[in-house]
Design a protein around this motif. Structure first.
Motif, PDB file in Angstrom:
ATOM      1  N   GLU A   1     -33.385 -64.293 -58.164  1.00 56.40           N
ATOM      2  CA  GLU A   1     -32.994 -62.920 -57.885  1.00 56.40           C
ATOM      3  C   GLU A   1     -33.806 -62.408 -56.698  1.00 56.40           C
ATOM      4  OE1 GLU A   1     -33.643 -58.839 -60.151  1.00 56.40           O
ATOM      5  OE2 GLU A   1     -32.406 -60.293 -61.219  1.00 56.40           O
ATOM      6  N   VAL A   2     -33.103 -61.795 -55.779  1.00 54.31           N
ATOM      7  CA  VAL A   2     -33.755 -61.281 -54.575  1.00 54.31           C
ATOM      8  C   VAL A   2     -34.133 -59.827 -54.799  1.00 54.31           C
ATOM      9  CG1 VAL A   2     -33.475 -60.827 -52.117  1.00 54.31           C
ATOM     10  CG2 VAL A   2     -32.427 -62.842 -53.129  1.00 54.31           C
ATOM     11  N   SER A   3     -35.359 -59.527 -54.549  1.00 53.97           N
ATOM     12  CA  SER A   3     -35.831 -58.150 -54.696  1.00 53.97           C
ATOM     13  C   SER A   3     -35.232 -57.294 -53.580  1.00 53.97           C
ATOM     14  CB  SER A   3     -37.358 -58.135 -54.610  1.00 53.97           C
ATOM     15  OG  SER A   3     -37.827 -56.826 -54.427  1.00 53.97           O
ATOM     16  N   ARG A   4     -34.943 -56.049 -53.897  1.00 54.51           N
ATOM     17  CA  ARG A   4     -34.383 -55.138 -52.887  1.00 54.51           C
ATOM     18  C   ARG A   4     -35.327 -54.969 -51.709  1.00 54.51           C
ATOM     19  NH1 ARG A   4     -31.427 -49.883 -55.021  1.00 54.51           N
ATOM     20  NH2 ARG A   4     -29.397 -50.855 -55.153  1.00 54.51           N
ATOM     21  N   SER A   5     -36.608 -54.981 -51.968  1.00 47.94           N
ATOM     22  CA  SER A   5     -37.572 -54.766 -50.894  1.00 47.94           C
ATOM     23  C   SER A   5     -37.614 -55.944 -49.920  1.00 47.94           C
ATOM     24  CB  SER A   5     -38.963 -54.509 -51.469  1.00 47.94           C
ATOM     25  OG  SER A   5     -39.392 -55.653 -52.189  1.00 47.94           O
ATOM     26  N   CYS A   6     -37.092 -57.098 -50.318  1.00 43.39           N
ATOM     27  CA  CYS A   6     -37.094 -58.271 -49.446  1.00 43.39           C
ATOM     28  C   CYS A   6     -35.874 -58.313 -48.523  1.00 43.39           C
ATOM     29  CB  CYS A   6     -37.117 -59.548 -50.274  1.00 43.39           C
ATOM     30  SG  CYS A   6     -38.651 -59.771 -51.176  1.00 43.39           S
ATOM     31  N   VAL A   7     -34.873 -57.497 -48.817  1.00 44.66           N
ATOM     32  CA  VAL A   7     -33.658 -57.507 -48.015  1.00 44.66           C
ATOM     33  C   VAL A   7     -33.815 -56.531 -46.864  1.00 44.66           C
ATOM     34  CG1 VAL A   7     -31.180 -57.065 -47.995  1.00 44.66           C
ATOM     35  CG2 VAL A   7     -32.255 -58.110 -50.003  1.00 44.66           C
ATOM     36  N   GLU A   8     -33.712 -57.052 -45.655  1.00 41.43           N
ATOM     37  CA  GLU A   8     -33.843 -56.209 -44.473  1.00 41.43           C
ATOM     38  C   GLU A   8     -32.476 -56.078 -43.820  1.00 41.43           C
ATOM     39  OE1 GLU A   8     -36.322 -56.353 -40.381  1.00 41.43           O
ATOM     40  OE2 GLU A   8     -37.319 -57.044 -42.187  1.00 41.43           O
ATOM     41  N   LEU A   9     -31.994 -54.861 -43.720  1.00 37.53           N
ATOM     42  CA  LEU A   9     -30.683 -54.627 -43.128  1.00 37.53           C
ATOM     43  C   LEU A   9     -30.806 -54.358 -41.636  1.00 37.53           C
ATOM     44  CD1 LEU A   9     -29.028 -52.314 -45.801  1.00 37.53           C
ATOM     45  CD2 LEU A   9     -28.607 -54.730 -45.411  1.00 37.53           C
ATOM     46  N   ASP A  10     -29.805 -54.818 -40.904  1.00 33.47           N
ATOM     47  CA  ASP A  10     -29.686 -54.467 -39.499  1.00 33.47           C
ATOM     48  C   ASP A  10     -28.357 -53.740 -39.323  1.00 33.47           C
ATOM     49  OD1 ASP A  10     -27.779 -56.448 -39.600  1.00 33.47           O
ATOM     50  OD2 ASP A  10     -28.805 -57.804 -38.244  1.00 33.47           O
ATOM     51  N   THR A  11     -27.918 -53.596 -38.117  1.00 30.32           N
ATOM     52  CA  THR A  11     -26.696 -52.817 -37.881  1.00 30.32           C
ATOM     53  C   THR A  11     -25.427 -53.529 -38.310  1.00 30.32           C
ATOM     54  OG1 THR A  11     -26.515 -53.669 -35.632  1.00 30.32           O
ATOM     55  CG2 THR A  11     -27.714 -51.593 -35.931  1.00 30.32           C
ATOM     56  N   TYR A  12     -25.448 -54.846 -38.423  1.00 28.23           N
ATOM     57  CA  TYR A  12     -24.224 -55.600 -38.697  1.00 28.23           C
ATOM     58  C   TYR A  12     -23.481 -55.130 -39.954  1.00 28.23           C
ATOM     59  CZ  TYR A  12     -20.960 -59.368 -39.546  1.00 28.23           C
ATOM     60  OH  TYR A  12     -19.820 -60.074 -39.789  1.00 28.23           O
ATOM     61  N   PRO A  13     -24.126 -55.078 -41.118  1.00 28.50           N
ATOM     62  CA  PRO A  13     -23.348 -54.652 -42.294  1.00 28.50           C
ATOM     63  C   PRO A  13     -22.834 -53.216 -42.174  1.00 28.50           C
ATOM     64  CG  PRO A  13     -25.664 -54.961 -42.873  1.00 28.50           C
ATOM     65  CD  PRO A  13     -25.495 -55.438 -41.464  1.00 28.50           C
ATOM     66  N   TYR A  14     -23.598 -52.376 -41.528  1.00 24.72           N
ATOM     67  CA  TYR A  14     -23.150 -50.993 -41.345  1.00 24.72           C
ATOM     68  C   TYR A  14     -21.903 -50.937 -40.470  1.00 24.72           C
ATOM     69  CZ  TYR A  14     -27.528 -49.298 -43.379  1.00 24.72           C
ATOM     70  OH  TYR A  14     -28.561 -49.014 -44.237  1.00 24.72           O
ATOM     71  N   SER A  15     -21.924 -51.687 -39.372  1.00 24.73           N
ATOM     72  CA  SER A  15     -20.760 -51.661 -38.470  1.00 24.73           C
ATOM     73  C   SER A  15     -19.538 -52.270 -39.151  1.00 24.73           C
ATOM     74  CB  SER A  15     -21.064 -52.355 -37.143  1.00 24.73           C
ATOM     75  OG  SER A  15     -21.410 -53.702 -37.337  1.00 24.73           O
ATOM     76  N   GLN A  16     -19.749 -53.235 -40.040  1.00 25.36           N
ATOM     77  CA  GLN A  16     -18.625 -53.816 -40.776  1.00 25.36           C
ATOM     78  C   GLN A  16     -18.005 -52.792 -41.728  1.00 25.36           C
ATOM     79  OE1 GLN A  16     -17.291 -56.960 -40.143  1.00 25.36           O
ATOM     80  NE2 GLN A  16     -18.650 -56.559 -38.424  1.00 25.36           N
ATOM     81  N   VAL A  17     -18.844 -52.003 -42.367  1.00 26.78           N
ATOM     82  CA  VAL A  17     -18.345 -50.944 -43.252  1.00 26.78           C
ATOM     83  C   VAL A  17     -17.555 -49.923 -42.444  1.00 26.78           C
ATOM     84  CG1 VAL A  17     -19.041 -48.992 -44.714  1.00 26.78           C
ATOM     85  CG2 VAL A  17     -20.120 -51.231 -45.021  1.00 26.78           C
ATOM     86  N   VAL A  18     -18.101 -49.502 -41.334  1.00 32.89           N
ATOM     87  CA  VAL A  18     -17.442 -48.493 -40.499  1.00 32.89           C
ATOM     88  C   VAL A  18     -16.110 -49.023 -39.970  1.00 32.89           C
ATOM     89  CG1 VAL A  18     -17.609 -47.172 -38.347  1.00 32.89           C
ATOM     90  CG2 VAL A  18     -19.547 -47.257 -39.918  1.00 32.89           C
ATOM     91  N   ALA A  19     -16.047 -50.290 -39.617  1.00 36.55           N
ATOM     92  CA  ALA A  19     -14.809 -50.872 -39.098  1.00 36.55           C
ATOM     93  C   ALA A  19     -13.679 -50.816 -40.126  1.00 36.55           C
ATOM     94  CB  ALA A  19     -15.051 -52.307 -38.655  1.00 36.55           C
ATOM     95  N   CYS A  20     -14.027 -50.753 -41.393  1.00 39.92           N
ATOM     96  CA  CYS A  20     -13.012 -50.699 -42.466  1.00 39.92           C
ATOM     97  C   CYS A  20     -12.511 -49.286 -42.749  1.00 39.92           C
ATOM     98  CB  CYS A  20     -13.585 -51.284 -43.754  1.00 39.92           C
ATOM     99  SG  CYS A  20     -13.943 -53.036 -43.633  1.00 39.92           S
ATOM    100  N   ILE A  21     -13.171 -48.301 -42.217  1.00 39.22           N
ATOM    101  CA  ILE A  21     -12.805 -46.913 -42.499  1.00 39.22           C
ATOM    102  C   ILE A  21     -11.489 -46.574 -41.809  1.00 39.22           C
ATOM    103  CG2 ILE A  21     -13.495 -44.504 -42.181  1.00 39.22           C
ATOM    104  CD1 ILE A  21     -16.409 -45.515 -42.446  1.00 39.22           C
ATOM    105  N   GLN A  22     -10.607 -45.953 -42.538  1.00 39.69           N
ATOM    106  CA  GLN A  22      -9.263 -45.659 -42.036  1.00 39.69           C
ATOM    107  C   GLN A  22      -9.117 -44.182 -41.665  1.00 39.69           C
ATOM    108  OE1 GLN A  22      -6.906 -48.104 -41.567  1.00 39.69           O
ATOM    109  NE2 GLN A  22      -8.628 -49.408 -42.113  1.00 39.69           N
ATOM    110  N   GLY A  23      -8.286 -43.941 -40.662  1.00 45.07           N
ATOM    111  CA  GLY A  23      -7.789 -42.636 -40.264  1.00 45.07           C
ATOM    112  C   GLY A  23      -8.664 -41.431 -40.504  1.00 45.07           C
ATOM    113  N   ALA A  24      -8.200 -40.570 -41.365  1.00 44.31           N
ATOM    114  CA  ALA A  24      -8.821 -39.267 -41.570  1.00 44.31           C
ATOM    115  C   ALA A  24     -10.192 -39.353 -42.236  1.00 44.31           C
ATOM    116  CB  ALA A  24      -7.887 -38.381 -42.390  1.00 44.31           C
TER     117      ALA A  24
END
Length: 184
Positions: A1-24
């Motif tokens: 199990e990976v501890s949350r504190s060990c996971v380092e986020l960069d812009t990639y997952p955020y931009s992937q989420v934003v790319a999925c956002i539709q219209g309004a």
């Protein structure tokens, strides 16, 4: 199990989420961006372009243009995709008269336009029945050794025929055929 504190986020997952956002739902993109900034993760140009695209998809062309203007605040240099999204905002907002200035800005900032860049610029002019500007942009592409594509010719032919200039549309069709882009 990976501890949350060990996971380092960069812009990639955020931009992937934003790319999925539709219209309004463009406001969600701003919340995602805010979430990034709260964690001191600065957006990269990919994330920035993804947010601008959500504005465009939601019909919020003014927000798109204002957001693009703020790129320097994040230390970002816009790329050709950024400019393409700006041309899309111009198309949505009927701002064909700003196309030339934006192409000049690309030149000043040493961002090389592609055929897709010109296609977006042409679409912005065509949406406002500016057929003469469309023809000018096609010529400018040729002068810069950027080959017009099927999309380029299609938009130019549509702009000319839609404004009653069928002779010019026919000429463009023949030119596309000479370029082997359309059947003869």
């Amino acid at each position: 199990e990976v501890s949350r504190s060990c996971v380092e986020l960069d812009t990639y997952p955020y931009s992937q989420v934003v790319a999925c956002i539709q219209g309004a739902q463009w406001s969600i993109a701003l919340k995602v961006l805010g979430h990034m900034l709260d964690r001191t993760i600065l957006p990269d140009v990919v994330m920035f372009n993804a947010v601008v695209n959500t504005f465009n998809r939601g019909g919020q062309w003014r927000h798109a243009l204002n957001f693009l203007d703020s790129a320097a605040n994040f230390g970002l240099q816009l790329d050709s995709i950024s400019y393409n999204t700006c041309f899309k905002a111009y198309q949505l907002g009927g701002k064909w008269n700003l196309v030339e200035a934006l192409l000049a800005d690309m030149h000043l900032k040493v961002v090389r336009p592609r055929d897709t860049t010109y296609n977006h610029a042409i679409a912005a002019c065509a949406a406002c029945d500016q057929w003469s500007m469309v023809l000018e942009l096609v010529q400018k592409m040729r002068r810069k050794n950027i080959a017009p594509s099927v999309v380029t010719y299609g938009a130019a032919i549509s702009a000319c025929s839609g404004s009653g200039h069928w002779q010019l549309a026919l000429h463009l069709f023949r030119r596309a055929a000479l370029d082997r882009l359309m059947p003869t």
